[in-house]
Design a protein around this motif. Structure first.
Motif, PDB file in Angstrom:
ATOM      1  N   ILE A 190       0.848  -1.190   0.000  1.00  0.00           N
ATOM      2  CA  ILE A 190       0.000   0.000   0.000  1.00  0.00           C
ATOM      3  C   ILE A 190       0.880   1.235   0.000  1.00  0.00           C
ATOM      4  O   ILE A 190       1.767   1.382   0.841  1.00  0.00           O
ATOM      5  CB  ILE A 190      -0.927   0.008   1.229  1.00  0.00           C
ATOM      6  N   LYS A 191       0.625   2.138  -0.959  1.00  0.00           N
ATOM      7  CA  LYS A 191       1.393   3.378  -1.042  1.00  0.00           C
ATOM      8  C   LYS A 191       0.709   4.465  -0.231  1.00  0.00           C
ATOM      9  O   LYS A 191      -0.496   4.703  -0.369  1.00  0.00           O
ATOM     10  CB  LYS A 191       1.548   3.830  -2.491  1.00  0.00           C
ATOM     11  N   ILE A 192       1.468   5.115   0.642  1.00  0.00           N
ATOM     12  CA  ILE A 192       0.957   6.240   1.410  1.00  0.00           C
ATOM     13  C   ILE A 192       1.779   7.482   1.076  1.00  0.00           C
ATOM     14  O   ILE A 192       2.925   7.387   0.644  1.00  0.00           O
ATOM     15  CB  ILE A 192       1.007   5.977   2.929  1.00  0.00           C
ATOM     16  N   SER A 193       1.172   8.650   1.252  1.00  0.00           N
ATOM     17  CA  SER A 193       1.873   9.921   1.101  1.00  0.00           C
ATOM     18  C   SER A 193       1.883  10.609   2.459  1.00  0.00           C
ATOM     19  O   SER A 193       0.841  10.709   3.115  1.00  0.00           O
ATOM     20  CB  SER A 193       1.183  10.811   0.060  1.00  0.00           C
ATOM     21  N   ARG A 194       3.031  11.072   2.880  1.00  0.00           N
ATOM     22  CA  ARG A 194       3.153  11.695   4.200  1.00  0.00           C
ATOM     23  C   ARG A 194       4.190  12.808   4.140  1.00  0.00           C
ATOM     24  O   ARG A 194       5.018  12.861   3.234  1.00  0.00           O
ATOM     25  CB  ARG A 194       3.571  10.659   5.239  1.00  0.00           C
ATOM     26  N   ARG A 195       4.125  13.686   5.134  1.00  0.00           N
ATOM     27  CA  ARG A 195       5.104  14.765   5.245  1.00  0.00           C
ATOM     28  C   ARG A 195       6.340  14.259   5.972  1.00  0.00           C
ATOM     29  O   ARG A 195       6.227  13.657   7.045  1.00  0.00           O
ATOM     30  CB  ARG A 195       4.514  15.965   5.987  1.00  0.00           C
ATOM     31  N   VAL A 196       7.501  14.524   5.391  1.00  0.00           N
ATOM     32  CA  VAL A 196       8.773  14.104   5.974  1.00  0.00           C
ATOM     33  C   VAL A 196       9.606  15.350   6.246  1.00  0.00           C
ATOM     34  O   VAL A 196       9.742  16.228   5.382  1.00  0.00           O
ATOM     35  CB  VAL A 196       9.531  13.150   5.024  1.00  0.00           C
ATOM     36  N   LEU A 197      10.162  15.461   7.451  1.00  0.00           N
ATOM     37  CA  LEU A 197      10.958  16.624   7.815  1.00  0.00           C
ATOM     38  C   LEU A 197      12.212  16.738   6.947  1.00  0.00           C
ATOM     39  O   LEU A 197      12.875  15.739   6.665  1.00  0.00           O
ATOM     40  CB  LEU A 197      11.379  16.539   9.284  1.00  0.00           C
ATOM     41  N   ASN A 198      12.516  17.961   6.555  1.00  0.00           N
ATOM     42  CA  ASN A 198      13.759  18.220   5.855  1.00  0.00           C
ATOM     43  C   ASN A 198      14.904  18.372   6.859  1.00  0.00           C
ATOM     44  O   ASN A 198      14.690  18.352   8.068  1.00  0.00           O
ATOM     45  CB  ASN A 198      13.627  19.484   4.992  1.00  0.00           C
ATOM     46  N   GLU A 199      16.105  18.566   6.355  1.00  0.00           N
ATOM     47  CA  GLU A 199      17.274  18.638   7.217  1.00  0.00           C
ATOM     48  C   GLU A 199      17.245  19.826   8.165  1.00  0.00           C
ATOM     49  O   GLU A 199      17.873  19.791   9.229  1.00  0.00           O
ATOM     50  CB  GLU A 199      18.549  18.684   6.364  1.00  0.00           C
ATOM     51  N   ASP A 200      16.491  20.897   7.785  1.00  0.00           N
ATOM     52  CA  ASP A 200      16.462  22.067   8.669  1.00  0.00           C
ATOM     53  C   ASP A 200      15.648  21.831   9.928  1.00  0.00           C
ATOM     54  O   ASP A 200      15.685  22.634  10.860  1.00  0.00           O
ATOM     55  CB  ASP A 200      15.929  23.301   7.924  1.00  0.00           C
ATOM     56  N   GLY A 201      14.905  20.727   9.965  1.00  0.00           N
ATOM     57  CA  GLY A 201      14.145  20.394  11.167  1.00  0.00           C
ATOM     58  C   GLY A 201      12.814  21.095  11.292  1.00  0.00           C
ATOM     59  O   GLY A 201      12.073  20.852  12.254  1.00  0.00           O
ATOM     60  N   TYR A 202      12.469  21.983  10.335  1.00  0.00           N
ATOM     61  CA  TYR A 202      11.208  22.713  10.396  1.00  0.00           C
ATOM     62  C   TYR A 202      10.330  22.478   9.160  1.00  0.00           C
ATOM     63  O   TYR A 202       9.176  22.124   9.268  1.00  0.00           O
ATOM     64  CB  TYR A 202      11.469  24.223  10.550  1.00  0.00           C
ATOM     65  N   SER A 203      10.903  22.694   7.998  1.00  0.00           N
ATOM     66  CA  SER A 203      10.130  22.498   6.771  1.00  0.00           C
ATOM     67  C   SER A 203       9.972  21.003   6.481  1.00  0.00           C
ATOM     68  O   SER A 203      10.690  20.165   7.022  1.00  0.00           O
ATOM     69  CB  SER A 203      10.823  23.198   5.597  1.00  0.00           C
ATOM     70  N   SER A 204       9.018  20.706   5.637  1.00  0.00           N
ATOM     71  CA  SER A 204       8.744  19.304   5.323  1.00  0.00           C
ATOM     72  C   SER A 204       8.400  19.154   3.858  1.00  0.00           C
ATOM     73  O   SER A 204       8.035  20.116   3.186  1.00  0.00           O
ATOM     74  CB  SER A 204       7.610  18.766   6.189  1.00  0.00           C
ATOM     75  N   THR A 205       8.515  17.932   3.378  1.00  0.00           N
ATOM     76  CA  THR A 205       8.235  17.603   1.983  1.00  0.00           C
ATOM     77  C   THR A 205       7.315  16.388   1.944  1.00  0.00           C
ATOM     78  O   THR A 205       7.468  15.476   2.765  1.00  0.00           O
ATOM     79  CB  THR A 205       9.537  17.273   1.223  1.00  0.00           C
ATOM     80  N   ILE A 206       6.365  16.388   1.032  1.00  0.00           N
ATOM     81  CA  ILE A 206       5.466  15.243   0.892  1.00  0.00           C
ATOM     82  C   ILE A 206       6.173  14.172   0.077  1.00  0.00           C
ATOM     83  O   ILE A 206       6.605  14.406  -1.047  1.00  0.00           O
ATOM     84  CB  ILE A 206       4.148  15.652   0.219  1.00  0.00           C
ATOM     85  N   LYS A 207       6.302  12.985   0.666  1.00  0.00           N
ATOM     86  CA  LYS A 207       6.962  11.870   0.003  1.00  0.00           C
ATOM     87  C   LYS A 207       6.093  10.622   0.096  1.00  0.00           C
ATOM     88  O   LYS A 207       5.316  10.461   1.036  1.00  0.00           O
ATOM     89  CB  LYS A 207       8.334  11.594   0.630  1.00  0.00           C
ATOM     90  N   ASP A 208       6.243   9.753  -0.896  1.00  0.00           N
ATOM     91  CA  ASP A 208       5.506   8.483  -0.918  1.00  0.00           C
ATOM     92  C   ASP A 208       6.327   7.396  -0.234  1.00  0.00           C
ATOM     93  O   ASP A 208       7.560   7.416  -0.241  1.00  0.00           O
ATOM     94  CB  ASP A 208       5.204   8.068  -2.358  1.00  0.00           C
TER      95      ASP A 208
END
Length: 347
Positions: A190-208
């Motif tokens: 099952i593929k899910i999409s979720r927000r993953v924290l970037n290296e800065d510790g604040y911003s995030s990116t949606i990844k599968d």
């Protein structure tokens, strides 16, 4: 000759007058442009002041360390996100022109060459950081925040016990499986999409991400499969658990009750009275021939041991198969057949 000189002098005066007129018009244009720029700056200044004033008031009112309203954390986050957008000229311009869909989903391709924002805006998820950056040294809650805007652990759980990170509530999703899937067992991806924290510790990116579920033979409806901390990531939260709950798809032949299978066989009245053999195709494609020697009445059923679903605790063992009967009565009888039935049944 005198007339010629006077004519030339008039021309020279006219040219000087025209030049002065153009210079005046140019000066007026510059002054008008400057006035427009000043007016625009005054408008931008008053707009920014209004946004800042509104954020200051609402942020202080809804801050989770101050407000006891259970919805305060969510409201505080929404206010921070709104300020993050409206206080930035580029983000605000995109929002004004394309709305929230354009801001978060990216500007349509046909506009991409004219604007720098095409990847879509994602809020970094830390309203405390926005709060800290806004108030700076005047932060009324500074003793409860570190330099990065995160809450300080004051031992004893911080103010009102809020110093410890809280985990988001679990995310539950139905997992529909066929009886064959549950009979044999299978693997579901099952593929899910979720927000993953970037290296800065604040911003995030949606990844599968692909989650793999190994379905065990005999699993029952309601079985829960938990993937710990696979939800959205954020700077001040523990990701939620993702829980899949088994649901059974409707089957064309069988209905399941716990570990037993129920099968309904349509039987003509004559066979119900005189006996027959019932053919049942099992989930593993075997053909059972079940002799029915009893008189089949409306409440009659036939139990076939060990032909049900595998037991989750021990898949080598199975439940039972129960055959129920749908007695088909004739829609009409000839006089001769009625006479024969009277002789057979009523004498």
């Amino acid at each position: 000759m005198g007339d010629g000189k006077r004519e030339n002098e008039r021309k020279r005066k006219g040219m000087r007058k025209g030049a002065r007129k153009k210079e005046c018009e140019s000066q007026e244009d510059r002054e008008s442009e400057e006035e427009r720029e000043k007016g625009e700056k005054r408008w931008r200044g008053s707009y920014c002041e209004a946004v800042e004033s509104r954020y200051r008031k609402l942020a202080l009112k809804t801050h989770p360390l101050k407000s006891s309203d259970p919805t305060a954390p969510q409201t505080f986050r929404q206010i921070a996100e709104a300020y993050d957008v409206l206080s930035d000229p580029v983000k605000r311009a995109i929002y004004d022109k394309f709305g929230e869909e354009g801001l978060k989903g990216g500007i349509p391709l046909e506009f991409g060459s004219q604007a720098p924002w095409t990847t879509g805006y994602v809020f970094h998820g830390n309203p405390g950081k926005v709060f800290h950056e806004f108030f700076g040294g005047d932060n009324p809650f500074s003793e409860f925040f570190d330099s990065e805007g995160s809450e300080v652990d004051l031992n004893f759980g911080g103010l009102r016990g809020r110093g410890v990170k809280k985990q988001d509530p679990p995310i539950e999703r139905d997992l529909y499986l066929s009886l064959e899937d549950l009979f044999f067992g299978c693997t579901k991806k099952i593929k899910i999409s979720r927000r993953v924290l970037n290296e800065d510790g604040y911003s995030s990116t949606i990844k599968d991400k692909i989650l793999t579920i190994d379905v065990k033979s005999g699993w029952r409806q309601g079985t829960r499969i938990t993937f710990e901390k696979e939800g959205d990531q954020g700077p001040n939260i523990i990701p939620a658990d993702i829980i899949f709950i088994v649901k059974e798809k409707l089957h064309s032949r069988f209905r399941r009750e716990k570990d037993n299978l129920l099968f309904v066989y349509p039987i003509p009245l004559g066979k119900a009275l005189t006996g027959c053999t019932v053919e049942v195709k099992t989930l593993d494609d075997r053909l059972l021939n079940i002799p029915i020697n009893d008189i089949v009445h409306p409440k009659y059923f036939k139990k076939v041991p060990d032909e049900g679903m595998p037991l989750p605790e021990d898949p080598t063992k199975k439940g039972d198969l129960f055959i129920f009967f749908d007695i088909q009565f004739p829609t009409r009888l000839t006089p001769q057949k009625k006479q024969m039935l009277r002789q057979a049944l009523l004498t």
